[in-house]
Design an enzyme around this catalytic site. Structure first.
Site, PDB file in Angstrom:
ATOM      1  N   LEU A 277       0.856  -1.179   0.000  1.00 36.64           N
ATOM      2  CA  LEU A 277       0.000   0.000   0.000  1.00 36.64           C
ATOM      3  C   LEU A 277       0.895   1.233   0.000  1.00 36.64           C
ATOM      4  O   LEU A 277       1.931   1.262   0.685  1.00 36.64           O
ATOM      5  CB  LEU A 277      -0.897   0.036   1.244  1.00 36.64           C
ATOM      6  CG  LEU A 277      -2.151  -0.835   1.257  1.00 36.64           C
ATOM      7  CD1 LEU A 277      -2.829  -0.732   2.622  1.00 36.64           C
ATOM      8  CD2 LEU A 277      -3.119  -0.440   0.150  1.00 36.64           C
ATOM      9  N   ASP A 278       0.504   2.259  -0.753  1.00 42.86           N
ATOM     10  CA  ASP A 278       1.249   3.514  -0.741  1.00 42.86           C
ATOM     11  C   ASP A 278       1.264   4.089   0.674  1.00 42.86           C
ATOM     12  O   ASP A 278       0.346   3.833   1.464  1.00 42.86           O
ATOM     13  CB  ASP A 278       0.612   4.523  -1.695  1.00 42.86           C
ATOM     14  CG  ASP A 278       0.784   4.135  -3.157  1.00 42.86           C
ATOM     15  OD1 ASP A 278       1.740   3.402  -3.466  1.00 42.86           O
ATOM     16  OD2 ASP A 278      -0.042   4.572  -3.984  1.00 42.86           O
TER      17      ASP A 278
END
Length: 301
Positions: free
Chosen positions: A46-47
């Site tokens: 996930l960013d």
């Protein structure tokens, strides 16, 4: 003599509800430290500014990571209309603007082009490798480069809210390798108004749901205490999409040594990938053939 890894032999999955402002690797490192585990990994980055399900595997559960990575995932995200950025999210610089704002009907009509089997060009600020280098490193150096389009399965993409003319909230269910930022970018272009991701949350990934996720605060609170093991979900949860085959003690012993072992089949057919269990614990993953499982991965719990 090879150096032995420090840490505990702890096996299972921890579903983390990742907060904003931390990288996925930093979460994994914190979890590994908190459990004093020898080995840890995650099933899908996930960013840093994204939240939601980050499934962290410990010990032997890391062998089941590919099955979670390949599973369907769902995201809820907000697209900021009228602005393009160089990162396709709020972290980047604005590169183009538009006063045009699509109607709800125009947005819904445009979503159809982004469902089913589509081709998607990942963002330039991504971990995709270009001639051995990460795309984000080239982008930071203002290098001129192109990224080839990649196939993506999008099972569903729907509008769930329109808070104001500048924002639209969408939910997407997709397969492996999808970039939500690319969806926002391409949707904005299709609507003639530009767009980027303003908020992003992974609401589920395979069998793991954000509502069941553990906070980083809870992990830190229980770090290095006996109670922290109560947060773990079994290794077997990572095999949720595969048929389960039960085996005898003799079959389990053969499988643990990497040899075919006799199993009692249920839904598996000849040639299916499946997993074998003994007394409720996963023993191996492999290919089912004529009453036996031929192992490709063996678990030592």
């Amino acid at each position: 003599m090879a150096r032995r890894k420090k840490g505990r032999d702890v096996h299972g999955w921890l579903v983390v509800d990742k907060p904003k402002g931390i990288t996925s690797n930093a979460v994994v490192n914190k979890v590994r430290w908190a459990f004093e585990a020898k080995k840890a990994g995650h099933a899908g980055t996930l960013d840093p500014e994204a939240t939601g399900v980050l499934a962290v595997a410990l010990g032997e559960a890391t062998k089941t990571v590919p099955y979670i990575t390949d599973a369907l995932k769902a995201y809820r995200f907000t697209v900021r209309l009228g602005q393009a950025t160089n990162t396709d999210d709020t972290e980047g610089e604005i590169t183009a603007t538009s006063d045009a704002r699509p109607t709800d009907g125009e947005i819904v009509a445009a979503l159809g082009a982004f469902t089913g089997d589509i081709m998607q060009v990942p963002p330039k600020f991504s971990a995709v490798k270009i001639d051995g280098e990460r795309a984000y490193e080239l982008a930071r150096d203002d290098e001129d480069f192109e990224i080839a389009a990649r196939p993506l399965w999008v099972e569903e993409l729907v509008m769930v809210a329109r808070p104001d003319p500048d924002h639209v909230v969408l939910e997407m269910t997709c397969g492996k390798g999808g970039y939500v930022r690319a969806i926002a970018r391409d949707l904005g272009e299709a609507l003639g108004c530009f767009g980027h991701v303003a908020e992003l949350r992974r609401i589920w990934s395979g069998p793991f749901d954000a509502e069941d996720g553990v906070s980083m605060e809870r992990i830190e609170e229980l770090a290095r205490t006996p109670e922290i093991d109560d947060l773990l979900r079994p290794l077997e949860d990572g095999l949720d999409d595969l048929p389960e085959l039960r085996c005898t003690a003799e079959g389990a012993a053969k499988l643990r040594h990497g040899n075919p072992g006799m199993v009692i089949t249920s839904d598996a057919e000849y040639g299916d990938e499946a997993w074998a269990s003994h007394e409720g614990k996963a023993v191996a993953v492999g290919i089912y053939r004529a009453g036996e499982l031929h192992p490709s991965r063996v678990f030592n719990q």
